[in-house]
Design a protein around this motif. Sequence first.
Motif, PDB file in Angstrom:
ATOM      1  N   VAL A 186       0.821  -1.212   0.000  1.00 41.35           N
ATOM      2  CA  VAL A 186       0.000   0.000   0.000  1.00 41.35           C
ATOM      3  C   VAL A 186       0.853   1.259   0.000  1.00 41.35           C
ATOM      4  O   VAL A 186       0.357   2.359  -0.232  1.00 41.35           O
ATOM      5  N   SER A 187       2.157   1.122   0.287  1.00 41.95           N
ATOM      6  CA  SER A 187       3.026   2.284   0.412  1.00 41.95           C
ATOM      7  C   SER A 187       4.478   1.860   0.255  1.00 41.95           C
ATOM      8  O   SER A 187       4.812   0.669   0.324  1.00 41.95           O
ATOM      9  N   LEU A 188       5.337   2.864   0.039  1.00 43.23           N
ATOM     10  CA  LEU A 188       6.779   2.676  -0.002  1.00 43.23           C
ATOM     11  C   LEU A 188       7.357   3.481   1.145  1.00 43.23           C
ATOM     12  O   LEU A 188       7.089   4.683   1.260  1.00 43.23           O
ATOM     13  N   ALA A 189       8.163   2.851   2.002  1.00 44.92           N
ATOM     14  CA  ALA A 189       8.543   3.485   3.262  1.00 44.92           C
ATOM     15  C   ALA A 189      10.028   3.339   3.557  1.00 44.92           C
ATOM     16  O   ALA A 189      10.643   2.307   3.270  1.00 44.92           O
ATOM     17  N   PHE A 190      10.575   4.404   4.168  1.00 45.34           N
ATOM     18  CA  PHE A 190      11.958   4.426   4.625  1.00 45.34           C
ATOM     19  C   PHE A 190      11.953   4.844   6.095  1.00 45.34           C
ATOM     20  O   PHE A 190      11.241   5.771   6.478  1.00 45.34           O
ATOM     21  N   TYR A 191      12.780   4.169   6.896  1.00 46.80           N
ATOM     22  CA  TYR A 191      12.725   4.334   8.341  1.00 46.80           C
ATOM     23  C   TYR A 191      14.024   4.910   8.896  1.00 46.80           C
ATOM     24  O   TYR A 191      15.126   4.516   8.490  1.00 46.80           O
ATOM     25  N   PHE A 192      13.878   5.840   9.845  1.00 48.10           N
ATOM     26  CA  PHE A 192      15.008   6.483  10.505  1.00 48.10           C
ATOM     27  C   PHE A 192      14.699   6.614  11.992  1.00 48.10           C
ATOM     28  O   PHE A 192      13.568   6.401  12.426  1.00 48.10           O
ATOM     29  N   ALA A 193      15.721   6.997  12.765  1.00 46.59           N
ATOM     30  CA  ALA A 193      15.528   7.408  14.155  1.00 46.59           C
ATOM     31  C   ALA A 193      16.059   8.825  14.274  1.00 46.59           C
ATOM     32  O   ALA A 193      17.119   9.147  13.729  1.00 46.59           O
ATOM     33  N   ASP A 194      15.314   9.688  14.947  1.00 51.64           N
ATOM     34  CA  ASP A 194      15.786  11.055  15.127  1.00 51.64           C
ATOM     35  C   ASP A 194      16.905  11.068  16.183  1.00 51.64           C
ATOM     36  O   ASP A 194      17.244  10.027  16.750  1.00 51.64           O
ATOM     37  N   PRO A 195      17.521  12.219  16.456  1.00 59.26           N
ATOM     38  CA  PRO A 195      18.676  12.240  17.365  1.00 59.26           C
ATOM     39  C   PRO A 195      18.409  11.725  18.779  1.00 59.26           C
ATOM     40  O   PRO A 195      19.361  11.402  19.501  1.00 59.26           O
ATOM     41  N   GLU A 196      17.144  11.644  19.195  1.00 54.02           N
ATOM     42  CA  GLU A 196      16.838  11.125  20.521  1.00 54.02           C
ATOM     43  C   GLU A 196      16.157   9.765  20.471  1.00 54.02           C
ATOM     44  O   GLU A 196      15.589   9.304  21.467  1.00 54.02           O
ATOM     45  N   GLY A 197      16.234   9.113  19.306  1.00 54.39           N
ATOM     46  CA  GLY A 197      15.759   7.746  19.200  1.00 54.39           C
ATOM     47  C   GLY A 197      14.296   7.576  18.862  1.00 54.39           C
ATOM     48  O   GLY A 197      13.798   6.444  18.818  1.00 54.39           O
ATOM     49  N   ASN A 198      13.564   8.667  18.612  1.00 51.99           N
ATOM     50  CA  ASN A 198      12.166   8.540  18.198  1.00 51.99           C
ATOM     51  C   ASN A 198      12.102   8.020  16.761  1.00 51.99           C
ATOM     52  O   ASN A 198      12.792   8.532  15.876  1.00 51.99           O
ATOM     53  N   GLY A 199      11.268   7.030  16.520  1.00 48.79           N
ATOM     54  CA  GLY A 199      11.136   6.476  15.184  1.00 48.79           C
ATOM     55  C   GLY A 199      10.493   7.454  14.224  1.00 48.79           C
ATOM     56  O   GLY A 199       9.556   8.176  14.576  1.00 48.79           O
ATOM     57  N   VAL A 200      10.996   7.489  12.990  1.00 47.44           N
ATOM     58  CA  VAL A 200      10.464   8.355  11.940  1.00 47.44           C
ATOM     59  C   VAL A 200      10.337   7.539  10.664  1.00 47.44           C
ATOM     60  O   VAL A 200      11.316   6.938  10.205  1.00 47.44           O
ATOM     61  N   GLU A 201       9.145   7.495  10.112  1.00 49.71           N
ATOM     62  CA  GLU A 201       8.919   6.867   8.808  1.00 49.71           C
ATOM     63  C   GLU A 201       8.666   7.962   7.783  1.00 49.71           C
ATOM     64  O   GLU A 201       7.871   8.875   8.022  1.00 49.71           O
ATOM     65  N   LEU A 202       9.332   7.867   6.645  1.00 47.67           N
ATOM     66  CA  LEU A 202       9.083   8.753   5.507  1.00 47.67           C
ATOM     67  C   LEU A 202       8.499   7.873   4.410  1.00 47.67           C
ATOM     68  O   LEU A 202       9.127   6.893   3.993  1.00 47.67           O
ATOM     69  N   TYR A 203       7.290   8.219   3.916  1.00 44.13           N
ATOM     70  CA  TYR A 203       6.645   7.290   2.988  1.00 44.13           C
ATOM     71  C   TYR A 203       5.779   7.993   1.964  1.00 44.13           C
ATOM     72  O   TYR A 203       5.460   9.177   2.086  1.00 44.13           O
ATOM     73  N   VAL A 204       5.407   7.227   0.953  1.00 44.25           N
ATOM     74  CA  VAL A 204       4.445   7.670  -0.062  1.00 44.25           C
ATOM     75  C   VAL A 204       3.473   6.525  -0.289  1.00 44.25           C
ATOM     76  O   VAL A 204       3.850   5.347  -0.260  1.00 44.25           O
ATOM     77  N   ASP A 205       2.215   6.851  -0.473  1.00 38.86           N
ATOM     78  CA  ASP A 205       1.210   5.817  -0.725  1.00 38.86           C
ATOM     79  C   ASP A 205       1.203   5.384  -2.176  1.00 38.86           C
ATOM     80  O   ASP A 205       1.432   6.189  -3.090  1.00 38.86           O
ATOM     81  N   ARG A 206       0.916   4.130  -2.391  1.00 39.47           N
ATOM     82  CA  ARG A 206       0.525   3.665  -3.724  1.00 39.47           C
ATOM     83  C   ARG A 206      -0.917   4.117  -3.979  1.00 39.47           C
ATOM     84  O   ARG A 206      -1.655   4.386  -3.024  1.00 39.47           O
ATOM     85  N   PRO A 207      -1.321   4.204  -5.246  1.00 41.16           N
ATOM     86  CA  PRO A 207      -2.709   4.584  -5.532  1.00 41.16           C
ATOM     87  C   PRO A 207      -3.689   3.659  -4.816  1.00 41.16           C
ATOM     88  O   PRO A 207      -3.475   2.452  -4.725  1.00 41.16           O
ATOM     89  N   ARG A 208      -4.753   4.242  -4.304  1.00 43.71           N
ATOM     90  CA  ARG A 208      -5.703   3.465  -3.513  1.00 43.71           C
ATOM     91  C   ARG A 208      -6.331   2.320  -4.301  1.00 43.71           C
ATOM     92  O   ARG A 208      -6.664   1.274  -3.729  1.00 43.71           O
ATOM     93  N   ASN A 209      -6.483   2.491  -5.617  1.00 45.24           N
ATOM     94  CA  ASN A 209      -7.107   1.410  -6.391  1.00 45.24           C
ATOM     95  C   ASN A 209      -6.180   0.207  -6.559  1.00 45.24           C
ATOM     96  O   ASN A 209      -6.583  -0.807  -7.124  1.00 45.24           O
ATOM     97  N   GLU A 210      -4.945   0.297  -6.059  1.00 49.38           N
ATOM     98  CA  GLU A 210      -4.047  -0.852  -6.069  1.00 49.38           C
ATOM     99  C   GLU A 210      -4.045  -1.601  -4.738  1.00 49.38           C
ATOM    100  O   GLU A 210      -3.450  -2.674  -4.639  1.00 49.38           O
ATOM    101  N   TRP A 211      -4.687  -1.034  -3.721  1.00 50.83           N
ATOM    102  CA  TRP A 211      -4.734  -1.721  -2.433  1.00 50.83           C
ATOM    103  C   TRP A 211      -5.693  -2.911  -2.526  1.00 50.83           C
ATOM    104  O   TRP A 211      -6.752  -2.833  -3.168  1.00 50.83           O
TER     105      TRP A 211
END
Length: 358
Positions: A186-211
């Motif tokens: 449903v999406s393409l995602a890349f994962y990071f941790a900020d400087p204090e360890g909080n999780g951060v996902e950066l993502y884009v959705d695939r078109p809804r008609n593909e879900w």
Amino acid sequence: MTRRPESRPASVGPTRPARPARTRRAWTIGVVGAAAAVLAVGGGVWGMVALAGGSGAAPTSASAGSTGEEPAESVIAGATRMGTVELHTADLDAMTDFYVGGVGLVPLSEDEPSVALGADVDADAGASAEELIRLVGVDAPTANPADAGLYHTAIRFPDEPALARALLRVGSLYPSAYQGSADHAVSLAFYFADPEGNGVELYVDRPRNEWVWQDGEVQMGSAALDPNAFLEEHLDGETAGIADVGHVHLKVGDLDIAREFYEGVLGFAVTAEADGAIFLSAGGYHHHLAANTWGSAGAGARQTTLGLGSVEVVVPVASDLDALVARLDAAGVGYEHTDSALTVADPWGTRVAFRIEA
């Protein structure tokens, strides 16, 4: 179709029980000319394999359409969306640098000891920026990783080129922050941790008609996604639209209790559940909220620490807030209520703030 949790990115190497496997290799991407990516060859690049297939702009929460069966219907209004995520920090400057210089957010206001950050918008076109992240400086201990709280804040980009530029910024400035990537169907995602360890996902959705929906649940996976190939394909593309908080993923102590609160009381619909996690949404989105026990099973009430301060949910109209009040009263759950906002704590003390769409 086998489902695997959205937030477990594909990676190389052995996995660890109860936590996502996110093996990391050094970032060796450079920039030449007009933001063209130079992709390293061999062991220096991230060890991922690309999965072919396109994606598209992030749908709105209330947009329709899916392949196969229809999603479960939420009690809360279909146009409900996520708002500001508040993070408590010990180093306001370092955290601001990460979210501004890396992720690409812009400062909207600063009122010591807090900074409001939003997506960059074209003011000349009459657009106005909305707060996505609020950083608040506090004097508090670091949270125990086994506590309930934030798993990650997911920033959703309007298209692949916008995501690629953010990916390059974070990867170039904070290479050690990288934690993994995945094609979730449903999406393409890349994962990071900020400087204090909080999780951060950066993502884009695939078109809804593909879900794909089956028995009321959206089918998500964690196929391999090569960040270097993603950059090569999308970095030079044109972009339109702005980023927002697409979803927030929480750590909880018990999934049954989390489901009873977030679905039974708040009114979100469960859209998927697998391997120690549940995913919930309004209006047939793949998920606005998720909860897992991968490292927090049995966690009790949260203490006052660094990390998540509150999660905001935006409802369309005042009557949606009234309906929420009725459900909270019926369940005997306490809350703070004004004419335009309501704040309630989940069973572990995570504050969920609701406000009416401006």
